[in-house]
Design an enzyme around this catalytic site. Sequence first.
Site, short mmCIF file in Angstrom:
data_model
loop_
_atom_site.label_atom_id
_atom_site.label_comp_id
_atom_site.label_asym_id
_atom_site.label_seq_id
_atom_site.Cartn_x
_atom_site.Cartn_y
_atom_site.Cartn_z
N GLU A 52 0.82 -1.22 0.00
CA GLU A 52 0.00 0.00 0.00
C GLU A 52 0.85 1.26 0.00
O GLU A 52 0.47 2.29 -0.55
CB GLU A 52 -0.95 0.01 1.20
CG GLU A 52 -2.09 -1.00 1.09
CD GLU A 52 -1.72 -2.40 1.57
OE1 GLU A 52 -0.52 -2.64 1.85
OE2 GLU A 52 -2.62 -3.25 1.66
N PHE A 117 -12.25 -7.19 13.87
CA PHE A 117 -11.15 -7.64 13.02
C PHE A 117 -10.75 -6.53 12.02
O PHE A 117 -11.60 -6.00 11.31
CB PHE A 117 -11.56 -8.91 12.27
CG PHE A 117 -10.47 -9.43 11.37
CD1 PHE A 117 -9.24 -9.84 11.90
CD2 PHE A 117 -10.64 -9.48 9.99
CE1 PHE A 117 -8.24 -10.30 11.07
CE2 PHE A 117 -9.63 -9.94 9.16
CZ PHE A 117 -8.42 -10.36 9.70
N GLN A 118 -9.48 -6.20 12.03
CA GLN A 118 -8.92 -5.17 11.14
C GLN A 118 -9.58 -3.80 11.31
O GLN A 118 -9.60 -3.00 10.39
CB GLN A 118 -8.96 -5.62 9.68
CG GLN A 118 -8.10 -6.86 9.46
CD GLN A 118 -7.86 -7.21 8.01
OE1 GLN A 118 -8.71 -6.94 7.14
NE2 GLN A 118 -6.73 -7.81 7.71
N MET A 482 24.11 8.46 2.78
CA MET A 482 23.94 9.76 3.41
C MET A 482 24.18 9.69 4.92
O MET A 482 24.76 10.59 5.50
CB MET A 482 22.56 10.32 3.09
CG MET A 482 22.37 11.77 3.50
SD MET A 482 23.61 12.87 2.78
CE MET A 482 22.69 13.56 1.41
C1 LIG Z 1 12.34 5.40 5.58
C2 LIG Z 1 13.62 6.04 5.95
N1 LIG Z 1 14.45 5.46 6.86
C3 LIG Z 1 15.62 6.04 7.19
C4 LIG Z 1 15.99 7.23 6.64
C5 LIG Z 1 17.30 7.89 7.02
N2 LIG Z 1 18.18 7.93 5.85
C6 LIG Z 1 18.30 9.02 5.08
S1 LIG Z 1 19.32 8.80 3.77
C7 LIG Z 1 19.66 7.23 4.24
C8 LIG Z 1 20.59 6.37 3.44
C9 LIG Z 1 20.07 6.06 2.11
O1 LIG Z 1 20.85 5.04 1.56
P1 LIG Z 1 20.75 4.68 0.03
O2 LIG Z 1 19.35 4.46 -0.35
O3 LIG Z 1 21.72 3.56 -0.28
O4 LIG Z 1 21.20 6.03 -0.68
P2 LIG Z 1 22.67 6.73 -0.67
O5 LIG Z 1 22.62 7.78 0.38
O6 LIG Z 1 23.68 5.68 -0.38
O7 LIG Z 1 22.78 7.31 -2.04
C10 LIG Z 1 18.97 6.90 5.41
C11 LIG Z 1 19.07 5.60 6.12
C12 LIG Z 1 15.09 7.82 5.72
N3 LIG Z 1 15.34 9.00 5.17
N4 LIG Z 1 13.94 7.20 5.38
#
Ligand SMILES: Cc1ncc(C[n+]2csc(CCOP(=O)(O)OP(=O)(O)O)c2C)c(N)n1
Lengths: 584, 173
Positions: A52, A117-118, A482
């Site tokens: 979803e 339920f749900q 990041m």
């Molecule tokens: C749902 C969610 N969980 C955690 C984060 C925190 N977060 C921001 S950027 C990131 C890393 C993203 O990794 P990737 O998709 O490999 O992209 P990259 O930065 O390596 O290009 C995280 C964990 C977020 N923004 N969204």
Amino acid sequence: MPPQMTGAQMLWESLIREGVDVVFGYPGGSIMPVYDALLDYPQVRHVLTRHEQGAAHAADAYARTLRDQGKVGVAMATSGPGATNLTTGIANAFMDSSPVVFITGQVSAEYLGTDAFQEIDVTGISLPITKHNFLVTRAEDIPRVVREAFHIARTGRPGPVLIDLCKNAQNDTAPFVWPTEVRLPGYRPPQRADEDALAEATRLLAEAQRPVILAGQGVLMSGAMPELRALAEKADIPVAMTLLGLGALPLEHHLALGMMGMHGEYFVNMAIQHADLLIALGMRFDDRVTGKLEAYAPQARKIHVEVDPAEIGKNVPVDVALLGDLKTVLRQWLPRVAEARRPAWREQIAAWRADTQEHDVVHKTRRNGKGPLRGPEVIQRLWETTAGQDVIIATGVGQHQMWAAQYYRFPQPYRLVTSGGLGTMGFGLPAGVGAAVAHPDKEVWVIEGDGGFQMTQAEMATAVQEGLNIKIVVLNNNYLGMVRQWQELFYDRRYSAVLLHNPDFVKLADAHGIPARRVTERREVDAAFAFARQHQGPVLLEFRVPPEDNVFPMVTTSDPLHEMIRRPEEEPHVERSDWAGAAP
Amino acid sequence: MAMPHTFVVLVENKPGVLNRVASLFRRRNYNIHSLNVGTTQDPRVSRMTLVVNTTPEKAPLIEANLYKLVNVIDVQDVTDRPAVRRELALIKVRARQGMRTEIINLASVFRANIVDATPETMTIEVTGTPEKIDSLIEMLGAADVVEVVRTGVLAMTRGTIEGARHLPGAGGR
Ligand SMILES: Cc1ncc(C[n+]2csc(CCOP(=O)(O)OP(=O)(O)O)c2C)c(N)n1
Ligand SMILES: [Mg+2]
């Protein structure tokens, strides 16, 4: 006599009257009557996602990329887990002011509040993440509620509206009466700016020597691109854009600066910090664009043009607020704005720009052709490959997202679909699905990270089932890049829970019947893009990029906007001892 | 400087509207001092009087955020307007023989009524500004007060122009 219909039929009749021809969703017990009635409305295309959340993001992207046609996205799900799975997507649409109507099934009214339920309190859960929501317990209310929901979602500051539809209301029969007008006494978004405020704004602009326009997503939402351009050209005002405002003015325009803020270019932030007047158009001074608030554009007076009065003075005190629909307000204002030429200010900015160019990573690597293939270069090559061809880019969240924003030179509005306010990892692929459904004539490129891609990769199956022309680019750095970057810079390189041992992305695509390629070398890039474009339908390209590359320039939220960490001279680390352990 | 601000809010008389307002205040971290909800001359409209501790800079944002609720018809910050402000309180005090006359006298000074009495206690009903009620409670002495309940402030601006809140169709905003 109005025709008798079941609530489920009324829902579809109402949606069709609101111009709906696509719905993203996922069925279940509490919404089965609606899905059953769907079979009698073949003019509506239902896209079955694999989660979803995917349906919600797809509807969000659908709405954003069709905003110029006034379309509203629709996503539906069953009660309980279906609805809770939607919530991330609802919150995403809320933070980015995206016009989406969410429809959730609910248990029959007689069971409300009994933990049936749900049964989950969906209107309660979604209250703080929707513009408005409705609980419908009677069939005869459905047409009015749908009419109101669409009106609220698409007007004023757009946003998500949720309709929680009790099962008895779907099943019951009642006369179908389509309301001729929307009666919402408390809903009166401002339209036209106040005359006194306009006069004051005109005076501030006349006094300014170094104005900068800050263009946000409001420009796109209100379709005010021509008025923005006219204002900029008439009074010779450079235009900086927020992440979601990219495309408001083509980057090739001589007054377009580019993205501002945390990962905005040096010269853009310098212009803002040295401005004596900021004209904020449909943007909200988010902490990602201001840096340290007390040091934000200290010499600048501020004019804020906004449709949402609750944004005025929320983060930054402003001198004049022009409340109303952006396009309308700019049309009111333009005739009063005096023509001006500001050569000195433009020269100053040009000097900062030249300095930025000098530091640019891609510029440098491509000049000497050495060093590893890096994320920014992949994006820039993609831009060069697709320039002039009106493609749509959907991204995940992280380093790859910022590189996409920095290196893809968006020539048009509604062509970047990215999660700004919520920063939802995994947005890219489902957003690509929504954009591809909205624009079957265009190529949609999804740019995801290896981390985020794994959060919603199941939507590859949706792309295949729907035959969508989606080209998936995974920038694989084997890291939650990041977060790793922040750990490198602010936590003394103590890498905690950021290393990813990834699956073989090419095989994963292969399992879906999606042609795929892995790219590790610079010389393979062009061929890979050509390969992707030769195949009609979904294709996946995995690019191996250095694990420890960073997004620069960068401003931390505790630093003034002009105190940026600029791009370093040296190349990023390429080798990591345990990298070899990852998939080939 | 944070100080009490009084908002008069007209809302549609529909289920869940109070929850929307309360949720907004929680979500934006506004500190509700008192909240009063009641009916009006129009059965479709309920009226809230909200007292919020906030700064003059933040007060317009509270107003704007209330307006953003679809079911909110009208908001007015009456803090600096000439307005009638009234609160009602019930105060139960310990009142044995010998103290009763003193309590009755005090109540009459404040134009309060004794609305209940038992061998042990007396209950006083008082209407007035919050300050007036504060001082009656103070005069009664904390030691003798058993129970206090206050409605929170009701406010209505003075005169016909300012006091006539615009309803749907009456010019809008
Ligand atoms: C749902 C969610 N969980 C955690 C984060 C925190 N977060 C921001 S950027 C990131 C890393 C993203 O990794 P990737 O998709 O490999 O992209 P990259 O930065 O390596 O290009 C995280 C964990 C977020 N923004 N969204
Ligand atoms: Mg990564």
